[in-house]
Structure formats: C-alpha cells, structure tokens
Write an enzyme that holds these catalytic residues in place. Structure first.
Site, PDB file in Angstrom:
ATOM      1  N   GLY A 120       0.796  -1.409  -0.065  1.00 12.94           N
ATOM      2  CA  GLY A 120       0.120  -0.067   0.099  1.00 12.94           C
ATOM      3  C   GLY A 120       0.730   1.225  -0.124  1.00 12.94           C
ATOM      4  O   GLY A 120       1.847   1.180   0.356  1.00 12.94           O
ATOM      5  N   ARG A 121       0.120   2.396  -0.403  1.00 16.62           N
ATOM      6  CA  ARG A 121       0.895   3.669  -0.370  1.00 16.62           C
ATOM      7  C   ARG A 121      -0.051   4.780  -0.212  1.00 16.62           C
ATOM      8  O   ARG A 121      -1.176   4.470  -0.649  1.00 16.62           O
ATOM      9  CB  ARG A 121       1.839   3.824  -1.486  1.00 16.62           C
ATOM     10  CG  ARG A 121       1.088   3.940  -2.899  1.00 16.62           C
ATOM     11  CD  ARG A 121       1.945   4.441  -4.026  1.00 16.62           C
ATOM     12  NE  ARG A 121       2.986   3.610  -4.240  1.00 16.62           N
ATOM     13  CZ  ARG A 121       4.458   4.090  -4.363  1.00 16.62           C
ATOM     14  NH1 ARG A 121       4.518   5.514  -4.237  1.00 16.62           N
ATOM     15  NH2 ARG A 121       5.511   3.333  -4.345  1.00 16.62           N
ATOM     16  N   GLY A 122       0.173   5.747   0.441  1.00 19.15           N
ATOM     17  CA  GLY A 122      -0.289   7.019   0.794  1.00 19.15           C
ATOM     18  C   GLY A 122       0.332   8.283   0.687  1.00 19.15           C
ATOM     19  O   GLY A 122       1.313   8.146   0.339  1.00 19.15           O
ATOM     20  N   SER A 128       1.467   9.914   3.085  1.00 19.39           N
ATOM     21  CA  SER A 128       2.726  10.179   4.363  1.00 19.39           C
ATOM     22  C   SER A 128       3.773   8.869   3.855  1.00 19.39           C
ATOM     23  O   SER A 128       4.850   9.178   4.560  1.00 19.39           O
ATOM     24  CB  SER A 128       1.966   9.844   5.582  1.00 19.39           C
ATOM     25  OG  SER A 128       1.542   8.468   5.433  1.00 19.39           O
ATOM     26  N   GLY A 129       3.508   7.989   3.025  1.00 24.44           N
ATOM     27  CA  GLY A 129       4.721   7.013   2.823  1.00 24.44           C
ATOM     28  C   GLY A 129       4.051   5.810   2.191  1.00 24.44           C
ATOM     29  O   GLY A 129       3.185   5.610   1.656  1.00 24.44           O
ATOM     30  N   VAL A 188       3.924   1.466   2.381  1.00 24.10           N
ATOM     31  CA  VAL A 188       3.761   0.420   3.344  1.00 24.10           C
ATOM     32  C   VAL A 188       4.304  -0.958   2.751  1.00 24.10           C
ATOM     33  O   VAL A 188       3.846  -1.309   1.533  1.00 24.10           O
ATOM     34  CB  VAL A 188       2.348   0.259   3.617  1.00 24.10           C
ATOM     35  CG1 VAL A 188       2.333  -0.880   4.798  1.00 24.10           C
ATOM     36  CG2 VAL A 188       1.763   1.357   4.121  1.00 24.10           C
ATOM     37  N   LYS A 245       5.828   0.807   7.556  1.00 22.26           N
ATOM     38  CA  LYS A 245       5.557   2.152   6.548  1.00 22.26           C
ATOM     39  C   LYS A 245       6.615   3.064   6.574  1.00 22.26           C
ATOM     40  O   LYS A 245       7.011   3.397   7.917  1.00 22.26           O
ATOM     41  CB  LYS A 245       4.241   2.805   7.200  1.00 22.26           C
ATOM     42  CG  LYS A 245       3.715   4.070   6.337  1.00 22.26           C
ATOM     43  CD  LYS A 245       2.490   4.526   6.529  1.00 22.26           C
ATOM     44  CE  LYS A 245       2.072   5.739   5.573  1.00 22.26           C
ATOM     45  NZ  LYS A 245       0.785   5.912   5.768  1.00 22.26           N
ATOM     46  N   ASP A 261      -7.351  12.657   7.214  1.00 25.88           N
ATOM     47  CA  ASP A 261      -7.051  12.075   6.081  1.00 25.88           C
ATOM     48  C   ASP A 261      -8.091  11.044   6.196  1.00 25.88           C
ATOM     49  O   ASP A 261      -7.664   9.529   5.663  1.00 25.88           O
ATOM     50  CB  ASP A 261      -5.799  11.868   5.807  1.00 25.88           C
ATOM     51  CG  ASP A 261      -5.848  11.198   4.066  1.00 25.88           C
ATOM     52  OD1 ASP A 261      -6.908  11.575   3.372  1.00 25.88           O
ATOM     53  OD2 ASP A 261      -4.793  10.770   3.786  1.00 25.88           O
TER      54      ASP A 261
END
Length: 798
Positions: free
Chosen positions: A521-523, A525-526, A528, A542, A635
């Site tokens: 995963g990614r978002g 903030s960083g 994962v 993360k 968020d």
C-alpha cells in the site's frame, strides 16, 4: 594567620546574615529573595506568597493561607514552579522594569516567568481572595494573575476555563504535577482524565454515558466553571452542585487530589473537612492502582486497598501508581495455544477499557480460544447482558481493575500452564501491601550550579583571607569546579521518552522487509511494505516520506503522544525507527487489507459494512474526545481503514497529520491543505479554521461510498474539482431520500447493487441519515463522532 581567618569568618557571617521581610506590594525593579521574603495579602492578610519549602534546599514560589492548620501545616493553593524547584540560596522573584515577572534559580537560570511586557510602571499585589495580580495602572484588567493559571486548587470565584485546567499533585507532600487533570474537553464538557505511564483515559463523567445521559450539555462553548463563596458550584455544561454546608460563608477550596478525585474542602476549627466529592466509589478512578492490579474496598468503610493480580508482584512497594508486573514470562513464540497457556478465574472483577476485540454471540470456550490465539491477549471478560446476548471482550492490557459484588461475571487472567496452579492459589490470598494512595516521600531534585565570583570588596577580602588560611578547601573547590557537569549534561539524566514502542534500526527494517521489496500500500505520508520481525510476527512496515518529519525530536514527540492512544478500532503500532533521515513505523498486519480494496472487490455484506461504520466511528470518537491530545486525523478515507481477519475496522495514520493540545483555543491553522481529493471538508477549500468536524465530514463521505458503492472522485465522468464531485454524490443521495421518504423506495435506487438487495431497510435509512448529517456543508450542523456512535448503536440495539 589565625587572626586573618577569624576576621574572615566574622565578615562571612555578617555577609550571609539576613532577616525576613514582608510587604504587600512589589514594584518595578524590586525582588523577593528566597527563603525569607514574603508578600502579604491586603487588606486582611488572609494569604501569604513566598518561597515554600518542598524538599531539602528546594523551594517553589507559592501562595498559601496565612493561618496554619491545627497540626501547624500550611495550605498551599498555588505554585509557580511546582515541577522546577529553586535553590534556597540566591534565588529571587524579580519584577523587571520591562514588566516581566521572573523567578530565577540561584542567580543563574530563569525557571518561570509571566512573559509580560509593559511600557508603564507595574506592580505585583496579593489580594485577600488569594489572587496574585500583576497590574498596569493604565489598563483596567490585570496584566497577569495567578487565577488564570491554577495548579491543583480552585479558590472561590476563581474560574476554570477552556484555556486553564487543574492538574493534581503527585502525592500529599510531593507538589509536582501528578497523573490527573480536570479540564473542558473539545465537546465543551468538564471532565476528569488520567494520564500516566503512557496511558490516558477519561473517567468522569462515566465514559460509557453520552454527554446528555450524564446530565451535561455540549452546546455552551463559553467553557467556564467556578465555586462561589457560599458553596455552590456551576459549570457551563450544566453540571452543578451544592456542598453539604452551602449557604455558609467560610473558607473553601475545590481540589483535584492526588488520588484523582475532585473534592470540596471547608475549613472549620483549623481543620479541612470534605463537604463534597465527585466520585464516591473511588475504585472506579482510572489508574488508581496501576497496571496488573486490583482495587478493593476494605469491608464497607469505603476505604480502598490495592493488590496485585495472582502471579504478579508490585513494581514499587511505596507507590501503587507503578502497578504490578508478572512473575512469569508471557512472551509469545508463535505457538501460543492451549498447550502453553491457561486461565485463572477472577470472580467479581472487571477491567474497564483496553479491549482490542469485542465478539458478541459467542460461547465461553470459543472466547477462551480466541484469547489463546492472540499473542497480545492478556485475558478476557465474558458476560451475559440484559438482552441475553453473550459478549466476549479480549483485553490487550489489564488496567483500571477493581473487585465488586456488583460484577456477577468473572474475568479470566491468561497465564502460562506451568504457572496456572500457583496463580490460582494466589487468587484468594490478599496482598501484603496495604499502602493507600501515593508515596509521601519528599522528592529532592538534583541540580548543578555554576560557581560565580564574588563582586563586592568585602567578599573579595573574605576570599583573600580564606585563601591564605584554608588553602586545602580551595583546592577541593577547584577540583569540584573542574569536574562538575554542565547544566546541559545534567539535564540529560532527567530526559525521558515516554512511549510503549520497540525501537528498531534501519538495518533491521531492511532485513524484515527484504530490502522493502513487497509493497502492500501507499499513501500521502509514505509507502507500506509487508515484513516479518525476528519473533516471526508478520507486520506492516510504513516508510514515511523524508519531507514529513524535519527532525528526530519532533518525530519522537509525536510517537510519544501516539503511544498513549489505545483503542480496539485504532491500528496498533509495535515500534518505530528514527535513524538519520529515515522514519519508519511498524504496525500490526491486517489480513483483509483496506476498506477500499474490499469495496472494490465487492466482498462486504450488509452486516459487515454496518459494523465497519460503527467501529470506525468509535475509533474517531476516541481520537477526538477521549485522549489527552486533541488528535485530528485529517485524511479519513477507505484506504486508511484496515480490516483484520474478522473484518473489524482499524483506523490507520492517526496522529501523523496534526496534534493539537486540548487547551488550544478554537481551530487550528495549517500550513497546507491536508487530506485526499474526494473526501476533504469545505473548510480546507474556503480557508476556514480546522476542527474535528473535518474528520466528521470525511467520515460521512466514506459512509456514502459504503452505501452506494460509488467513490466520490469517480462519481462524475469528467475531471471536475473534488468539491463539485463530493457535492454531486451528497446531493444525489439527498434528492433520492427526499423524493421517496415515506415508502422507502428511494433506498433501493442508491444502495450498492453488490448487496443484491440483502440489507435491513430501517438500519440502512439510519445509516444514510447519519451520512448526510455528517456531510453537511455547515460544520456546525454536523454531529460529533460520539453522537454518531450513539445514533448508530441506538438503532443497532433496537
């Protein structure tokens, strides 16, 4: 030579000799010296302000009742430097010509000040109501007053407000800040909170009650409370009471005691007597006996005692706040099953909070097995409610425990099989430790001081004569000066990082993730990655973007705050890495991935979606209203809601966007827009103050996505801006709802086709109603997250 020494000693005694002095006013450029100078209140001298001894050669500048009690002790009502006592030699409280009031430690370090300025001459005066006032004659209101910054006591007519609070002392004799706080929460309700040893929780009014069920209102934002001279207390949240001796005009104090209880004391015959207290069942006060311990009442006297759980021992035999520790090893090696662990039944015992999982309609044996399967499970509660529904609560921590005949169901303590028999035997053995409350030892703070040269000719002559006569003493002094630590070095010994996490090196993180190879995963903030720790636990790791944190100190400060958050619907953080520019968080691994992934794959039935909505709301309500810091998520979106093996929701990425103190006044100003396109509240776009209502709005959009199966940023076929897209989704649902409100046919038109018509119509209408209320354009029209939880659970119970 002996004559020279004699003369020097005489001069030394003369120079050190001083006499006490009292005054009613301190003017510009004047000082009060420790420990002999005092201010006396005018006109009747009810109060005295000066240097109050709190330890060996340790003083705090304080205010106390002038008349001593029958036992000779003084009643202190305020302290300026309760956590940083000063030396009894050369320390001064000085009113500078700039208008600033400064407390200096031994002529070297300023430990406290009012941080005030004035172009006019000012004066400091102690009033007969106990208020220390710094007044500029050219303005009608005080430049500064002690009534605006109370410690643990509120005097009559003194107010607690949204920007002030009471913090208990550590014990009866240790006046430094303790673990309990009285404050106005973000929902305008006056509350008591425990905050100690990395744990924090609100315990008064009863946390399981919604505000209005506890007789409080959340709609008065004036945030003010006071005790009047006649024993009547009033708070803006509609909480009020009268003392047992109200109508009498006698000295009173409202005190937050070191045991966490809020009490009113009345002075009669030089003795303080309790005439009101907030909590009668004192064992319900959170943290009163510490971790892994029980609070018990002694017979029917109402007095309490603390005892360790079976198989545990006290960490500190003079202070129960430290709690108890197990005498056995509960660490998991990946084989935590019935062959390794068993349970000890604790009758009439309950532990409030720290449930990491709640399972309804389950047998006792299945509940026991669930706890055995979870490494972090320390025990469980199993009970039958009024509706004959079996409930299983798995506990990550055994905290806030107490024994009462009112608890008809037992708690089960998890222990290794080899320790089970011994622990069961100890279950009926009372503890040898009968200590009550906190330790009464006086804490002496160590502090190094720089030796300064004497400046007057008398002192210079004294040093000369002493140097001739006592050369050996000077050699010792010289040796001490050369070998002493600097103030910076001395402070290192007192610095602590309060968190519950394991610290990893960056090399360990690379090894655990196979050089960050398996991205899950990614978002914003960083990114994962899936990883495996040395103890074989599967984890989500993360790696934060380097731009998110400018320095290690800021990162550790936020980690310390996050470490105090503990809720079954928040992701559990196991550890972190702060090395060079690398910032890494180590989370528990969620088998079923994110809510977004499951919505896209159409894997969630109606019941699961409803439970996810409730659980997510509970997690956000905890962040907003139940922890010491006011935590805005900023968020909220399906990607930040993860699902465990039983599809229980866990909110992730909390605390990484913004942490606000509860005493922050009003909203917060952010340097940049935060959040994700499609879920952002209108406040971000219109540059309005940011409050917890931005999370409420985002939650409403998430609910609409769960109901309709339509993502807000894909609802329209074109590339319009996110606010237009959100409004179209909200407006579309609202139009459908208003068009067919009476017969409910509108529900079928908006519900996700993936549900295949399998849903509860009444509860679906409630869910839509909640979603539309949360996504109102006007933030004041949106409910709080605790109100959302109440609406969803009320319908669930029906």
């Amino acid at each position: 030579m002996s004559l020279q020494i004699l003369i020097g000693l005489i001069i030394l005694l003369a120079s050190l000799h001083s006499s006490s002095s009292q005054t009613s006013t301190l003017n510009n450029g004047a000082s009060l010296s420790a420990p002999q100078d005092f201010l006396t209140s005018t006109p009747n001298g009810n109060f005295t302000a000066g240097f109050y001894q709190v330890g060996e050669n340790a003083y705090s500048f304080a205010i106390w009742f002038s008349e001593p009690l029958i036992d000779g002790n003084q009643t202190v009502v305020w302290m300026a430097n309760r956590d940083r006592p000063v030396n009894g030699v050369k320390s001064k409280l000085s009113l500078l010509k700039s208008g600033n009031l400064v407390l200096n430690d031994a002529g070297q370090t300023d430990v406290w000040s009012t941080q005030t300025t004035s172009y006019s001459p000012v004066h400091l005066k102690l009033l007969d109501n106990g208020n220390l006032v710094l007044q500029d004659p050219t303005i009608p209101i005080p430049l500064w007053q002690s009534f605006d910054s109370p410690t643990d006591i509120l005097l009559p007519q003194q107010r607690i407000t949204g920007t002030s609070n009471l913090v208990s002392g550590r014990s009866l004799t240790n006046h430094s800040s303790g673990f309990y706080k009285l404050f106005f929460d973000a929902d305008n309700v006056l509350r008591l909170l425990y905050d100690g040893f990395g744990l924090t929780s609100v315990f008064w009014p009863s946390p399981w009650l919604v505000s209005w069920e506890a007789g409080r209102t959340t709609y008065n934002s004036s945030n003010t409370a006071f005790l009047n001279p006649f024993g009547h207390f009033y708070s803006s949240d509609d909480f009020k009471f009268n003392t047992a001796d109200h109508r009498e005009s006698i000295p009173r104090i409202l005190k937050l005691d070191s045991d966490g209880n809020l009490r009113v004391y009345s002075l009669k015959n030089k003795i303080w007597k309790v005439t009101w207290q907030a909590i009668s069942q004192t064992c319900t006060i959170h943290g009163i006996c510490g971790l892994n311990s029980l609070c018990n009442y002694i017979n029917h006297s109402g007095r309490r005692k603390c005892s360790c759980l079976p198989g545990h021992r006290a960490k500190n035999k003079t202070d129960w706040a430290y709690g108890c520790e197990p005498e056995f090893n509960l660490s998991c090696d990946g084989n935590s099953n019935s062959t390794n662990f068993g349970f000890v039944e604790l009758n009439h015992v309950e532990f409030y909070g720290y449930d990491f999982k709640y399972i309804p309609n389950i047998t006792l044996e299945d509940c026991r097995q669930k706890c055995l399967e979870k490494c972090r499970c320390r025990g469980f509660e199993y009970n039958l409610d009024d509706k004959d529904i079996n409930k299983c609560f798995l506990k990550a921590l055994l905290f806030n425990g107490y024994r009462s005949p009112d608890f008809k169901n037992p708690t089960y303590l998890k222990v290794p099989q080899k320790a089970q028999q011994k622990a069961a035997f100890l279950n009926d053995v009372s503890s040898d430790l009968q200590c009550e409350g906190m330790s009464e030892d006086v804490v002496v703070l160590g502090r190094n001081y720089r030796e300064k040269g004497q400046k007057t000719w008398v002192k210079s002559f004294l040093w000369f004569t002493l140097a001739v006569g006592v050369f050996e003493i000077l050699c010792l002094i010289t040796y001490w000066v050369k070998t002493r630590k600097s103030p910076e070095e001395a402070m290192i010994g007192y610095r602590k990082i309060a968190d519950r996490f394991q610290k990893f090196s960056y090399a360990e993180m690379k090894k655990a993730t196979g050089s960050f190879s398996e991205e899950i995963g990614r978002g914003s903030s960083g990114v994962v990655y899936k990883g495996k720790l040395p103890d074989n636990r599967i984890t989500a790791i993360k790696r934060l973007h380097e731009a998110n944190y400018q320095g290690e100190e800021e990162f550790l400060a936020e980690m310390s705050t996050i470490g105090k958050l503990n809720h079954m619907n928040l992701i559990e953080i196991w550890g972190y890495c702060a090395e060079g520019k690398h910032r890494v968080l180590v989370y528990e691994y969620m088998e079923n991935g994110s809510l977004a992934k499951n919505l896209d794959g159409n894997k969630l039935d109606w019941e699961t979606r409803y439970e996810i909505a409730v659980g997510t709301a509970k997690g956000l309500a905890y962040l907003h209203e139940e922890c010491l810091e006011w935590v805005l998520h900023c968020d909220v979106k399906p990607q930040n809601i993860l699902l465990d093996s039983d599809f229980n929701p866990k909110v992730i990425d909390f605390g990484l966007s913004k942490l606000l103190r509860r005493d922050a006044n009003g909203g917060s100003q952010f340097s940049r827009i935060r959040g994700t396109r499609g879920y952002m509240a209108p406040e971000w776009i219109y540059n309005l103050p940011i409050t917890c209502k931005v999370d409420v709005y985002s939650y409403g959009i998430v609910l609409l996505e769960m109901i309709t199966g339509k993502s807000p940023f894909r609802f329209c076929g074109d590339e319009e801006n996110n606010m237009v897209e959100q409004r179209r989704l909200v407006s579309w649902v609202r139009e459908k709802r208003n068009g067919g409100f009476e017969n409910g046919e509108w529900v079928e038109e908006i519900v996700d086709v993936g549900l295949d018509g399998k849903y509860d119509l009444k509860r679906m209408e409630v869910l839509v109603d909640v979603a539309l209320k949360c996504s109102e354009e006007d933030r004041d029209a949106r409910p709080t997250m605790s109100q959302v939880v109440h609406m969803l659970l009320s319908e669930n119970e029906d």
